[in-house]
Design a protein around this motif. Structure first.
Motif, short mmCIF file in Angstrom:
data_model
loop_
_atom_site.label_atom_id
_atom_site.label_comp_id
_atom_site.label_asym_id
_atom_site.label_seq_id
_atom_site.Cartn_x
_atom_site.Cartn_y
_atom_site.Cartn_z
N PHE A 69 0.85 -1.19 0.00
CA PHE A 69 0.00 0.00 0.00
C PHE A 69 0.89 1.24 0.00
O PHE A 69 1.83 1.34 0.79
CB PHE A 69 -0.90 0.02 1.24
CG PHE A 69 -1.98 1.06 1.21
CD1 PHE A 69 -3.24 0.75 0.73
CD2 PHE A 69 -1.74 2.35 1.66
CE1 PHE A 69 -4.26 1.71 0.70
CE2 PHE A 69 -2.74 3.32 1.63
CZ PHE A 69 -4.00 2.99 1.15
N HIS A 108 0.86 5.42 0.34
CA HIS A 108 0.16 6.66 0.65
C HIS A 108 1.03 7.82 0.16
O HIS A 108 2.16 7.99 0.60
CB HIS A 108 -0.08 6.81 2.15
CG HIS A 108 -0.60 8.17 2.54
ND1 HIS A 108 -0.19 8.85 3.65
CD2 HIS A 108 -1.51 8.98 1.92
CE1 HIS A 108 -0.81 10.01 3.71
NE2 HIS A 108 -1.62 10.11 2.67
N ILE A 146 -12.14 8.99 -3.74
CA ILE A 146 -12.66 7.98 -2.83
C ILE A 146 -13.85 8.56 -2.08
O ILE A 146 -13.74 9.64 -1.47
CB ILE A 146 -11.57 7.53 -1.84
CG1 ILE A 146 -10.36 6.97 -2.60
CG2 ILE A 146 -12.11 6.51 -0.85
CD1 ILE A 146 -9.16 6.70 -1.73
N HIS A 177 -16.17 5.36 2.38
CA HIS A 177 -15.20 4.27 2.29
C HIS A 177 -14.66 3.90 3.66
O HIS A 177 -14.54 4.75 4.56
CB HIS A 177 -14.04 4.67 1.36
CG HIS A 177 -13.14 3.53 1.00
ND1 HIS A 177 -12.06 3.16 1.78
CD2 HIS A 177 -13.15 2.68 -0.05
CE1 HIS A 177 -11.45 2.13 1.21
NE2 HIS A 177 -12.09 1.82 0.10
N GLY A 234 -7.71 7.57 -5.12
CA GLY A 234 -7.14 6.24 -4.98
C GLY A 234 -7.02 5.53 -6.30
O GLY A 234 -7.66 5.89 -7.29
N PHE A 282 -7.54 1.62 -7.50
CA PHE A 282 -8.08 0.32 -7.10
C PHE A 282 -7.61 -0.74 -8.08
O PHE A 282 -7.75 -0.58 -9.29
CB PHE A 282 -9.61 0.36 -7.07
CG PHE A 282 -10.18 1.19 -5.96
CD1 PHE A 282 -10.61 0.61 -4.78
CD2 PHE A 282 -10.29 2.58 -6.10
CE1 PHE A 282 -11.15 1.37 -3.75
CE2 PHE A 282 -10.82 3.36 -5.09
CZ PHE A 282 -11.24 2.75 -3.90
N ASN A 339 -10.51 -4.37 -7.26
CA ASN A 339 -11.41 -3.90 -6.20
C ASN A 339 -10.73 -3.63 -4.86
O ASN A 339 -11.40 -3.35 -3.87
CB ASN A 339 -12.57 -4.90 -5.98
CG ASN A 339 -13.45 -5.03 -7.21
OD1 ASN A 339 -13.78 -4.03 -7.85
ND2 ASN A 339 -13.84 -6.25 -7.55
N ARG A 340 -9.41 -3.70 -4.82
CA ARG A 340 -8.69 -3.37 -3.59
C ARG A 340 -8.01 -2.01 -3.75
O ARG A 340 -7.34 -1.77 -4.76
CB ARG A 340 -7.63 -4.43 -3.27
CG ARG A 340 -6.87 -4.17 -1.96
CD ARG A 340 -5.90 -5.30 -1.64
NE ARG A 340 -4.75 -5.32 -2.51
CZ ARG A 340 -3.60 -4.66 -2.28
NH1 ARG A 340 -3.49 -3.90 -1.20
NH2 ARG A 340 -2.61 -4.77 -3.12
N LEU A 341 -8.18 -1.15 -2.75
CA LEU A 341 -7.49 0.12 -2.74
C LEU A 341 -6.01 -0.13 -2.47
O LEU A 341 -5.65 -0.61 -1.39
CB LEU A 341 -8.08 1.04 -1.67
CG LEU A 341 -7.43 2.42 -1.52
CD1 LEU A 341 -7.61 3.26 -2.78
CD2 LEU A 341 -8.00 3.15 -0.30
N LEU A 344 -3.30 5.49 -2.08
CA LEU A 344 -4.08 6.65 -1.61
C LEU A 344 -3.27 7.92 -1.85
O LEU A 344 -2.11 8.01 -1.44
CB LEU A 344 -4.38 6.50 -0.12
CG LEU A 344 -4.99 7.72 0.58
CD1 LEU A 344 -6.41 7.98 0.08
CD2 LEU A 344 -4.97 7.53 2.09
N TYR A 359 -5.79 0.58 7.93
CA TYR A 359 -6.33 0.04 6.68
C TYR A 359 -5.25 -0.72 5.89
O TYR A 359 -5.48 -1.83 5.42
CB TYR A 359 -6.91 1.17 5.82
CG TYR A 359 -7.57 0.67 4.56
CD1 TYR A 359 -8.90 0.28 4.57
CD2 TYR A 359 -6.84 0.55 3.37
CE1 TYR A 359 -9.52 -0.21 3.41
CE2 TYR A 359 -7.44 0.04 2.23
CZ TYR A 359 -8.77 -0.34 2.25
OH TYR A 359 -9.37 -0.84 1.13
#
Length: 213
Positions: free
Chosen positions: A101, A103, A130, A134, A162, A164, A167-169, A172, A209
């Motif tokens: 992930f 950020h 987003i 969410h 975001g 995706f 379907n997964r973030l 960000l 998250y």
């Protein structure tokens, strides 16, 4: 090379078993090293409030390094230019689709550079806003209006964008908010305590998250 990347992807869940985060070092001349007190303060807040056990000092990881696979969450910030080589873009894509992930926090001025470079990472995917419903706005602390406004910048409303993947973030991008400034030591920007608290709580949501997804 493909066999090596496949091996990295296969081992990825093992590599990120530890709950730690890192700051991204990137090419292009932008100040990737900005806000030096922000992540240590966010880490301390998370360890005290959401039961994480992160190392108190974040590591630095280069976008193109396989070391990035050791961290479930990588934070990126800056004001200026960003450049991803083809190798950087491929490595970052593999990291994100394998469970990582990223950020990216706009410290004011990074948006035109990062949006261009992200097309190298995911040519067929777009940054999308987003919705405030969410999970990332509710997972530890409630932000019914979405991303909080921390610093003025151009006076625009804060926005969370975001990317995706299936379907997964996975990425960000926080814009017109400047969470990182709110995480810094109080004397750096002289932000009121309630503003700093909002920034830290939103940061804790991001950490939780990323660690749980």
């Amino acid at each position: 090379m493909k066999k090596y990347l496949a091996l990295v992807i296969c081992l990825f869940p093992l590599c990120i078993s530890a709950q730690n985060l890192a700051v991204a070092k990137y090419k292009g001349g932008g100040d990737w090293y900005g806000n030096p007190t922000s992540l240590p303060n966010l880490i301390a807040f998370c360890n005290a409030n959401i039961n994480t056990q992160m190392n108190s000092t974040p590591e630095t990881v280069e976008i193109g390094s396989t070391d990035i696979f050791q961290y479930p969450l990588v934070h990126m910030t800056g004001h200026g230019n960003v450049f991803f080589s083809p190798e950087d873009a491929e490595n970052l894509q593999n990291y994100l689709i394998s469970g990582g992930f990223l950020h990216i926090d706009d410290n004011y001025g990074i948006r035109p550079y990062i949006t261009k470079e992200l097309k190298k990472v995911f040519p067929d995917l777009e940054l999308v806003e987003i919705p405030k419903t969410h999970e990332i706005f509710n997972i530890a602390y409630k932000f019914p209006e979405g991303l909080p406004k921390i610093h003025e910048h151009d006076g625009k409303r804060p926005q969370a964008f975001g990317i995706f993947y299936e379907n997964r973030l996975v990425l960000l991008f926080t814009y017109e908010s400047d969470l990182g400034d709110g995480w810094e030591d109080p004397e750096v920007h002289n932000d009121p305590q309630d503003v700093r608290e909002k920034a830290l709580k939103m940061g804790a949501n991001i950490v939780k998250y990323a660690f749980e997804h």
